[in-house]
Design a protein around this motif. Structure first.
Motif, mmCIF file in Angstrom:
data_model
loop_
_atom_site.group_PDB
_atom_site.id
_atom_site.type_symbol
_atom_site.label_atom_id
_atom_site.label_comp_id
_atom_site.label_asym_id
_atom_site.label_seq_id
_atom_site.Cartn_x
_atom_site.Cartn_y
_atom_site.Cartn_z
ATOM 1 N N VAL A 1 1.089 -1.261 -0.111
ATOM 2 C CA VAL A 1 0.074 -0.079 -0.094
ATOM 3 C C VAL A 1 0.800 1.364 0.003
ATOM 4 O O VAL A 1 0.515 2.291 -0.604
ATOM 5 N N ASP A 2 1.959 1.286 0.787
ATOM 6 C CA ASP A 2 2.679 2.538 0.862
ATOM 7 C C ASP A 2 4.235 2.036 0.729
ATOM 8 O O ASP A 2 4.775 1.357 1.409
ATOM 9 N N PRO A 3 4.823 2.841 -0.225
ATOM 10 C CA PRO A 3 6.088 2.593 -0.739
ATOM 11 C C PRO A 3 7.078 2.877 0.195
ATOM 12 O O PRO A 3 8.302 2.143 0.108
ATOM 13 N N LEU B 1 7.971 -4.955 12.090
ATOM 14 C CA LEU B 1 7.687 -5.991 13.269
ATOM 15 C C LEU B 1 6.348 -6.013 13.539
ATOM 16 O O LEU B 1 5.569 -7.163 13.677
ATOM 17 N N GLN B 2 5.643 -5.042 13.530
ATOM 18 C CA GLN B 2 4.004 -4.992 13.635
ATOM 19 C C GLN B 2 3.313 -5.943 12.425
ATOM 20 O O GLN B 2 2.491 -6.488 12.943
ATOM 21 N N GLN C 1 -1.715 -2.438 6.968
ATOM 22 C CA GLN C 1 -0.842 -1.459 6.297
ATOM 23 C C GLN C 1 -1.101 0.033 6.269
ATOM 24 O O GLN C 1 -0.032 0.662 6.793
ATOM 25 N N ARG C 2 -2.047 0.284 6.121
ATOM 26 C CA ARG C 2 -2.743 1.727 6.198
ATOM 27 C C ARG C 2 -2.472 2.322 7.540
ATOM 28 O O ARG C 2 -2.209 3.410 7.648
ATOM 29 N N GLU C 3 -3.139 1.442 8.435
ATOM 30 C CA GLU C 3 -2.995 1.885 9.712
ATOM 31 C C GLU C 3 -1.694 1.917 10.431
ATOM 32 O O GLU C 3 -0.965 2.816 10.989
ATOM 33 N N VAL C 4 -0.636 1.161 9.933
ATOM 34 C CA VAL C 4 0.841 1.047 10.172
ATOM 35 C C VAL C 4 1.451 2.392 9.638
ATOM 36 O O VAL C 4 2.234 2.971 10.222
ATOM 37 N N GLU D 1 -7.866 -8.568 2.364
ATOM 38 C CA GLU D 1 -8.500 -7.043 2.427
ATOM 39 C C GLU D 1 -7.870 -6.565 3.855
ATOM 40 O O GLU D 1 -7.651 -5.328 4.004
ATOM 41 N N LEU D 2 -8.034 -7.303 5.106
ATOM 42 C CA LEU D 2 -7.634 -6.982 6.402
ATOM 43 C C LEU D 2 -6.365 -6.583 6.439
ATOM 44 O O LEU D 2 -6.029 -5.672 7.254
#
Length: 336
Positions: free
Chosen positions: A236-238, A279-280, A260-263, A254-255
């Motif tokens: 999602v995020d490079p 690590l998350q 990824q967006r949350e992190v 999908e979850l």
């Protein structure tokens, strides 16, 4: 006399290195590659590998002891290089006299290879490029696994067949190279052995063995799936260097995108460092995989599977899977 003379001859270097009858390794699958499956594979002549994953040293200690109670044959332990307690886990392997440690998930941190070799164990490494493979082998790696993007779980961007053509001619004379990713039948195994591999690694083919503790729902999902159902996760995020994961498409896919967006958001806010962010993500996978493998939640859990999943149609004992692979390979080599 072996029942599979041609295959055994091509596997000789690999089998001698592993201390096994056949140079067939089982890929380390978190929650699946535990004492029951690992010991069954080793007892059937192959090489089982405990998936340490996110285990604590105490949990790994118990798992190795439990495996030793079920087999007196060689087996290995797979350690993730980014694990925050890597050196403590290596100590546990040393305490039990583990003969082979597989380092996966990135470049081994300084001192880790030396720590493993200090108690006489062999080091098996992964490398996505030929240059890195040569560096790791120069730095103490005793054997190399090249794993193509057809594999389940964490994957690289290049197919197994291309990696084999690039790596084997350059490395196979002087080094021990095992091939992994998308291998579901013995004919493919024979082809890579003829190209210079000393053995192979399979994961998906063993995930639904009778001896696998995976939940009935997890196994049934494999039996229903075809190659196209095993898809790679999307980054999602490079800025967040997430290694893609191949799994059967479900709500859990999908979850992970949402995770990824949350992190990435917490990274933006400066609340965590990059190492903690990675690590998350790893902890997310460990939990999602557990939901599917142990709890049988095949909607929200992670169904990590390679593209060879379409060849897995029923529960079979490990010994039968091993014999089938060897017989298919031998037949293929005999037709040459």
């Amino acid at each position: 006399m072996t029942a599979y003379p041609k295959t055994t001859a091509l596997m000789r270097r690999g089998a001698e290195f592993l201390g096994t009858e056949y140079a067939i390794m089982c890929g380390a699958m978190s929650w699946v590659s535990e004492r029951n499956l690992v010991s069954a594979i080793s007892n059937a002549g192959g090489f089982g590998v405990i998936a340490c994953g996110a285990m604590t040293p105490d949990l790994l200690d118990a798992e190795i002891a439990g495996t030793k109670a079920l087999t007196d044959k060689p087996f290995g332990v797979n350690l993730i290089t980014m694990h925050p307690m890597l050196f403590e886990l290596i100590e546990v392997c040393g305490k039990h006299g583990v003969g082979h440690v597989v380092l996966a998930g990135g470049i081994p941190p300084k001192g880790s290879v030396e720590a493993i070799k200090s108690f006489g164990a062999k080091v098996v490494v992964f490398a996505p490029t030929l240059a890195l493979a040569k560096k790791l082998l120069r730095s103490g790696g005793d054997a190399l696994v090249i794993e193509g993007m057809e594999a389940g779980g964490h994957i690289g961007p290049v197919s197994t067949s291309v990696l084999a053509q690039e790596f084997l001619p350059a490395l196979s004379e002087e080094h021990l190279v095992f091939v992994a990713g998308g291998i579901g039948r013995g004919e493919a195994m024979a082809g890579y052995l003829e190209m210079g591999a000393v053995g192979v690694q399979l994961g998906t083919r063993f995930a639904c063995a009778v001896e696998s503790i995976a939940h009935e729902n997890f196994k049934k999902a494999f039996f229903r799936a075809g190659a196209r159902d095993a898809v790679a996760s999307v980054q999602v995020d490079p800025r967040l260097p997430v290694i893609p994961v191949r799994a059967l498409k479900n709500k859990g896919t999908e979850l992970f995108t949402a995770k990824q967006r949350e992190v990435a958001k917490t990274l933006d806010e400066g609340a965590i460092e990059m190492a903690e962010a990675q690590l998350q993500i790893e902890h997310y996978w460990a939990g999602a995989l557990r939901r599917a493998v142990i709890d049988g939640d095949i909607e929200n859990g992670s169904l990590m599977a390679g593209q060879s999943v379409g060849m897995v149609k029923e529960e079979e004992p490990v010994a039968q899977i091993m014999d089938t692979l060897m017989a298919e390979s031998e037949a293929a080599l005999s037709r040459r």
